[in-house]
Design an enzyme around this catalytic site. Structure first.
Site, PDB file in Angstrom:
ATOM      1  N   THR A 224      -0.985   7.578  -0.859  1.00 52.96           N
ATOM      2  CA  THR A 224      -2.263   7.472  -1.589  1.00 52.96           C
ATOM      3  C   THR A 224      -3.150   6.341  -1.047  1.00 52.96           C
ATOM      4  O   THR A 224      -4.345   6.302  -1.330  1.00 52.96           O
ATOM      5  CB  THR A 224      -2.023   7.167  -3.081  1.00 52.96           C
ATOM      6  OG1 THR A 224      -1.402   5.871  -3.181  1.00 52.96           O
ATOM      7  CG2 THR A 224      -1.125   8.208  -3.732  1.00 52.96           C
TER       8      THR A 224
ATOM      9  N   ASP B  10       4.721  -5.453   9.828  1.00 50.36           N
ATOM     10  CA  ASP B  10       5.794  -5.054  10.738  1.00 50.36           C
ATOM     11  C   ASP B  10       5.792  -5.898  12.009  1.00 50.36           C
ATOM     12  O   ASP B  10       6.842  -6.304  12.508  1.00 50.36           O
ATOM     13  CB  ASP B  10       5.662  -3.571  11.101  1.00 50.36           C
ATOM     14  CG  ASP B  10       6.137  -2.667   9.980  1.00 50.36           C
ATOM     15  OD1 ASP B  10       6.843  -3.159   9.074  1.00 50.36           O
ATOM     16  OD2 ASP B  10       5.798  -1.469  10.004  1.00 50.36           O
TER      17      ASP B  10
ATOM     18  N   ASP C 172       0.334  -2.443  12.408  1.00 49.76           N
ATOM     19  CA  ASP C 172       0.817  -2.858  11.083  1.00 49.76           C
ATOM     20  C   ASP C 172       1.159  -4.342  11.132  1.00 49.76           C
ATOM     21  O   ASP C 172       2.133  -4.750  11.768  1.00 49.76           O
ATOM     22  CB  ASP C 172       2.050  -2.027  10.695  1.00 49.76           C
ATOM     23  CG  ASP C 172       2.442  -2.268   9.252  1.00 49.76           C
ATOM     24  OD1 ASP C 172       2.658  -3.440   8.870  1.00 49.76           O
ATOM     25  OD2 ASP C 172       2.521  -1.289   8.491  1.00 49.76           O
TER      26      ASP C 172
ATOM     27  N   ARG D   9       0.842  -1.182   0.000  1.00 54.52           N
ATOM     28  CA  ARG D   9       0.000   0.000   0.000  1.00 54.52           C
ATOM     29  C   ARG D   9       0.880   1.236   0.000  1.00 54.52           C
ATOM     30  O   ARG D   9       1.698   1.402   0.907  1.00 54.52           O
ATOM     31  CB  ARG D   9      -0.825  -0.035   1.294  1.00 54.52           C
ATOM     32  CG  ARG D   9      -2.222   0.339   1.116  1.00 54.52           C
ATOM     33  CD  ARG D   9      -3.052  -0.007   2.317  1.00 54.52           C
ATOM     34  NE  ARG D   9      -2.592   0.520   3.588  1.00 54.52           N
ATOM     35  CZ  ARG D   9      -3.406   0.990   4.514  1.00 54.52           C
ATOM     36  NH1 ARG D   9      -4.699   1.031   4.302  1.00 54.52           N
ATOM     37  NH2 ARG D   9      -2.950   1.404   5.666  1.00 54.52           N
TER      38      ARG D   9
HETATM   39  C1  PRP Z   1      -1.138  -4.241   4.641  1.00 49.62           C
HETATM   40  C2  PRP Z   1      -1.983  -5.489   4.825  1.00 49.62           C
HETATM   41  C3  PRP Z   1      -2.808  -5.510   3.566  1.00 49.62           C
HETATM   42  C4  PRP Z   1      -3.053  -4.049   3.306  1.00 49.62           C
HETATM   43  C5  PRP Z   1      -4.433  -3.705   3.770  1.00 49.62           C
HETATM   44  O1  PRP Z   1      -0.087  -4.501   3.805  1.00 49.62           O
HETATM   45  O2  PRP Z   1      -1.221  -6.647   5.008  1.00 49.62           O
HETATM   46  O3  PRP Z   1      -2.160  -6.119   2.455  1.00 49.62           O
HETATM   47  O4  PRP Z   1      -2.073  -3.328   4.068  1.00 49.62           O
HETATM   48  O5  PRP Z   1      -4.750  -2.403   3.452  1.00 49.62           O
HETATM   49  P1  PRP Z   1      -5.850  -2.015   2.360  1.00 49.62           P
HETATM   50  O6  PRP Z   1      -7.054  -2.849   2.648  1.00 49.62           O
HETATM   51  O7  PRP Z   1      -6.094  -0.555   2.628  1.00 49.62           O
HETATM   52  O8  PRP Z   1      -5.278  -2.249   0.999  1.00 49.62           O
HETATM   53  P2  PRP Z   1       1.043  -3.412   3.443  1.00 49.62           P
HETATM   54  O9  PRP Z   1       0.629  -2.617   2.273  1.00 49.62           O
HETATM   55  O10 PRP Z   1       1.385  -2.639   4.685  1.00 49.62           O
HETATM   56  O11 PRP Z   1       2.254  -4.295   2.970  1.00 49.62           O
HETATM   57  P3  PRP Z   1       3.149  -5.338   3.790  1.00 49.62           P
HETATM   58  O12 PRP Z   1       2.277  -6.536   4.082  1.00 49.62           O
HETATM   59  O13 PRP Z   1       4.231  -5.664   2.828  1.00 49.62           O
HETATM   60  O14 PRP Z   1       3.627  -4.687   5.043  1.00 49.62           O
HETATM   61  N1  URA Z   2      -2.520  -2.594   7.106  1.00 53.18           N
HETATM   62  C1  URA Z   2      -2.139  -2.992   8.343  1.00 53.18           C
HETATM   63  O1  URA Z   2      -1.166  -3.754   8.490  1.00 53.18           O
HETATM   64  N2  URA Z   2      -2.843  -2.564   9.394  1.00 53.18           N
HETATM   65  C2  URA Z   2      -3.906  -1.761   9.273  1.00 53.18           C
HETATM   66  O2  URA Z   2      -4.527  -1.407  10.301  1.00 53.18           O
HETATM   67  C3  URA Z   2      -4.290  -1.348   7.985  1.00 53.18           C
HETATM   68  C4  URA Z   2      -3.574  -1.793   6.914  1.00 53.18           C
END
Ligand code: PRP
Ligand code: URA
Length: 211
Positions: free
Chosen positions: A110, A205, A202, A106
């Site tokens: 944006t 993380d 997150d 994400r």
């Molecule tokens: C997080 C989560 C989802 C997304 C959800 O991933 O694991 O994939 O955000 O958000 P959305 O419904 O608004 O799209 P992130 O983009 O942080 O990537 P990561 O898993 O690599 O940390």
């Molecule tokens: N992605 C995450 O990991 N946590 C949230 O709360 C939203 C998006």
């Protein structure tokens, strides 16, 4: 709030483990283990209506018939990174499952998903796909992942997450009304940075100890 595409899995063990997962004091090691344990419990629920076919087998004593899950091997599709945390837990219950991967992150400003990887096993039309991601926030990532699978020919898709926001469930309902969403919790809302409240922070993380 009720959504026709959403099933909240309220099993006491799932809810108990989710509460520990939300706690900010939970270590990376425990977080990883709990995500897998909840995924195992969810797998039991979301597979309960899979179609069966009859097969003939030989016991040590005689020939008989039994049931097996019909069709090609089930396929787990984690959305990278955080979806990876759910794969092992489900594989314990379904060891023959294939695993595809969809790389999405994400964009922090944006909140739009950016895709960087897509690999799934062939035979798309005959497989049941389980898309995995602990978080369904705006829904951008889930909608993009399911759209990519659909473009590749997948017809039977379910989405599994641990925590969802109403905005994300609605986005999935609008874009993919026939894809069932299973979640351990439907939370209250998103904050101004697109994080789920109360949520668990997150997920990527916390799973991988980054940040
Ligand atoms: C997080 C989560 C989802 C997304 C959800 O991933 O694991 O994939 O955000 O958000 P959305 O419904 O608004 O799209 P992130 O983009 O942080 O990537 P990561 O898993 O690599 O940390
Ligand atoms: N992605 C995450 O990991 N946590 C949230 O709360 C939203 C998006």
């Amino acid at each position: 709030m009720e959504f026709p595409n959403l099933t909240v899995l309220s099993h006491p063990l799932i809810q108990h483990k989710l509460t520990i997962l939300r706690d900010k004091r939970t270590s990376t090691r425990d977080f990883k283990q709990l995500v897998n344990e909840i995924a195992t419990l969810m797998a039991y629920e979301v597979t309960k209506d899979l179609p069966l076919e009859t097969v003939e087998i030989e016991t040590p004593l005689e020939t008989t018939t039994g049931s097996q899950v019909a069709g090609k091997k089930l396929t787990l599709v984690p959305i990278l990174r955080a979806g990876l945390g759910m794969v092992e837990g489900i594989s314990q219950l379904i060891p023959s499952a294939r695993v595809g991967h969809i790389g999405l992150y994400r964009d922090h400003s944006t909140l739009q998903p950016v895709d960087y990887y897509f690999k799934i096993p062939s035979g798309e039309a005959d497989r049941a796909f389980f898309v995995l991601d602990p978080m369904l926030a705006t829904g951008g990532s889930a909608v993009a992942a399911v759209s990519a699978l659909t473009r590749a020919g997948a017809q039977r898709i379910r989405f599994l997450c641990l925590v969802s926001a109403p905005e994300g469930v609605k986005a999935m309902l609008d874009a993919h009304p026939k894809v069932p969403v299973y979640s351990a919790a439907l939370d209250r809302q998103l904050n101004e940075r697109g994080y789920i409240l109360p949520g668990l922070g997150d997920a990527g993380d916390r799973l991988f100890g980054t940040r």
